[in-house]
Motif scaffolding. Structure first.
Motif, PDB file in Angstrom:
ATOM      1  N   LYS A 100      -4.158  -9.143   7.014  1.00  0.00           N
ATOM      2  CA  LYS A 100      -4.183  -8.021   7.250  1.00  0.00           C
ATOM      3  C   LYS A 100      -4.055  -7.333   5.919  1.00  0.00           C
ATOM      4  O   LYS A 100      -3.815  -7.889   4.913  1.00  0.00           O
ATOM      5  CB  LYS A 100      -2.514  -7.930   7.441  1.00  0.00           C
ATOM      6  CG  LYS A 100      -2.084  -6.334   7.848  1.00  0.00           C
ATOM      7  CD  LYS A 100      -0.399  -6.601   7.813  1.00  0.00           C
ATOM      8  CE  LYS A 100      -0.113  -5.553   8.728  1.00  0.00           C
ATOM      9  NZ  LYS A 100       1.396  -5.725   9.307  1.00  0.00           N
ATOM     10  N   SER A 129      -5.716  -5.265  10.870  1.00  0.00           N
ATOM     11  CA  SER A 129      -5.332  -6.489  10.968  1.00  0.00           C
ATOM     12  C   SER A 129      -6.877  -7.088  11.689  1.00  0.00           C
ATOM     13  O   SER A 129      -7.284  -6.315  12.590  1.00  0.00           O
ATOM     14  CB  SER A 129      -4.143  -6.863  11.816  1.00  0.00           C
ATOM     15  OG  SER A 129      -4.185  -6.260  13.068  1.00  0.00           O
ATOM     16  N   ALA A 156      -8.161   5.683  11.192  1.00  0.00           N
ATOM     17  CA  ALA A 156      -6.802   5.954  11.007  1.00  0.00           C
ATOM     18  C   ALA A 156      -6.975   6.812   9.556  1.00  0.00           C
ATOM     19  O   ALA A 156      -8.059   6.466   8.600  1.00  0.00           O
ATOM     20  CB  ALA A 156      -5.682   4.892  10.798  1.00  0.00           C
ATOM     21  N   GLU A 163      -3.596  -3.947   3.615  1.00  0.00           N
ATOM     22  CA  GLU A 163      -2.499  -2.723   3.717  1.00  0.00           C
ATOM     23  C   GLU A 163      -2.939  -1.672   2.248  1.00  0.00           C
ATOM     24  O   GLU A 163      -3.356  -2.080   1.365  1.00  0.00           O
ATOM     25  CB  GLU A 163      -1.101  -3.102   3.437  1.00  0.00           C
ATOM     26  CG  GLU A 163      -0.518  -3.749   4.596  1.00  0.00           C
ATOM     27  CD  GLU A 163       0.729  -4.497   4.319  1.00  0.00           C
ATOM     28  OE1 GLU A 163       1.258  -4.457   3.416  1.00  0.00           O
ATOM     29  OE2 GLU A 163       1.423  -4.668   5.280  1.00  0.00           O
ATOM     30  N   ALA A 211      -7.709  -4.661  14.635  1.00  0.00           N
ATOM     31  CA  ALA A 211      -6.544  -3.505  14.977  1.00  0.00           C
ATOM     32  C   ALA A 211      -6.221  -2.786  13.882  1.00  0.00           C
ATOM     33  O   ALA A 211      -6.108  -3.205  12.751  1.00  0.00           O
ATOM     34  CB  ALA A 211      -5.328  -4.427  15.678  1.00  0.00           C
ATOM     35  N   VAL A 212      -5.780  -1.585  13.998  1.00  0.00           N
ATOM     36  CA  VAL A 212      -5.264  -0.580  12.964  1.00  0.00           C
ATOM     37  C   VAL A 212      -4.037  -0.027  13.260  1.00  0.00           C
ATOM     38  O   VAL A 212      -3.832   0.364  14.731  1.00  0.00           O
ATOM     39  CB  VAL A 212      -6.277   0.470  12.954  1.00  0.00           C
ATOM     40  CG1 VAL A 212      -5.671   1.615  11.810  1.00  0.00           C
ATOM     41  CG2 VAL A 212      -7.557  -0.007  12.257  1.00  0.00           C
ATOM     42  N   ARG A 213      -2.864  -0.282  12.553  1.00  0.00           N
ATOM     43  CA  ARG A 213      -1.538   0.448  12.869  1.00  0.00           C
ATOM     44  C   ARG A 213      -1.162   0.829  11.735  1.00  0.00           C
ATOM     45  O   ARG A 213      -0.908   0.138  10.845  1.00  0.00           O
ATOM     46  CB  ARG A 213      -0.712  -0.780  13.322  1.00  0.00           C
ATOM     47  CG  ARG A 213      -0.887  -1.393  14.672  1.00  0.00           C
ATOM     48  CD  ARG A 213      -0.082  -2.579  15.097  1.00  0.00           C
ATOM     49  NE  ARG A 213      -0.439  -3.250  16.362  1.00  0.00           N
ATOM     50  CZ  ARG A 213      -1.299  -3.903  16.381  1.00  0.00           C
ATOM     51  NH1 ARG A 213      -2.144  -4.665  15.478  1.00  0.00           N
ATOM     52  NH2 ARG A 213      -1.690  -4.799  17.605  1.00  0.00           N
ATOM     53  N   GLY A 214      -1.062   2.299  11.847  1.00  0.00           N
ATOM     54  CA  GLY A 214      -0.697   3.002  10.689  1.00  0.00           C
ATOM     55  C   GLY A 214      -1.632   3.151   9.409  1.00  0.00           C
ATOM     56  O   GLY A 214      -2.866   3.110   9.855  1.00  0.00           O
TER      57      GLY A 214
END
Length: 186
Positions: A164, A141, A76, A166, A134-137
């Protein structure tokens, strides 16, 4: 049937483990290395994310180490510069047992060579396994798996914590979920 000593968990063990895990996670969040910035100078969004199999990781795999294994990876643009970085779960190659994992964020090198380690999120010396990456934005996490004592077999982690990271103000900031059943949080 008699219980084995390592299968009994006492409140003191849980509290000591939670405190140790909190200290390690807190230190990881506060002590980011000077290289903890995935920023790239190229800004080229058409280039592929760094290949985790091409990176050189700062792992201690013993004398004549047998190499490393990339267990999981995701990409990402964490820092918003238009180029993707790669987060990788890596450990020393083992022919038996479960060596500890580490989590690295990779950025492309300026000279188009092997990807460089831009940040270390979980160090090998922490003795944990990492699952559910997992990568979200711009958030990463994972679930950290660990051991409450040296008596717990290395095959069977008895501690679990969701975490997580950020990207905020130029670095990865750790946010850990509360320890299940203990009410303690980092």
């Amino acid at each position: 049937m008699t219980e084995l000593p390592h299968t009994r968990s006492r409140t003191a063990h849980w509290l000591a483990t939670a405190a140790a895990l909190a200290a390690v996670l807190g230190a990881t969040a506060l002590l980011q290395p000077a290289t903890a910035t995935p920023a790239s100078s190229s800004g080229d969004s058409s280039a592929p994310a760094p290949d985790p199999d091409q990176a050189h990781y700062p792992l201690d795999c013993g004398q004549g180490g047998s190499g490393t294994d990339v267990l999981d990876a995701a990409s990402a643009d964490f820092d918003g510069d238009g180029t993707d970085e790669t987060v990788a779960v890596v450990r020393c190659r083992a022919h038996g047992g479960t060596p500890p994992s580490a989590v690295f964020v990779l950025a492309r090198s300026a000279d188009a060579g092997a990807p460089r380690v831009a940040a270390t999120l979980v160090e090998q010396r922490e003795g944990m396994s990492v699952d559910d990456l997992a990568v979200r934005g711009a958030a990463i996490s994972a679930t950290l798996l660990g051991y409450s004592s040296a008596d717990v077999p290395r095959c069977c982690p008895d501690k679990r914590r969701k975490v997580k990271w950020e990207w905020r103000e130029g670095k990865f900031v750790l946010r850990a979920a509360p320890v299940a059943g203990g009410g303690l949080s980092v």
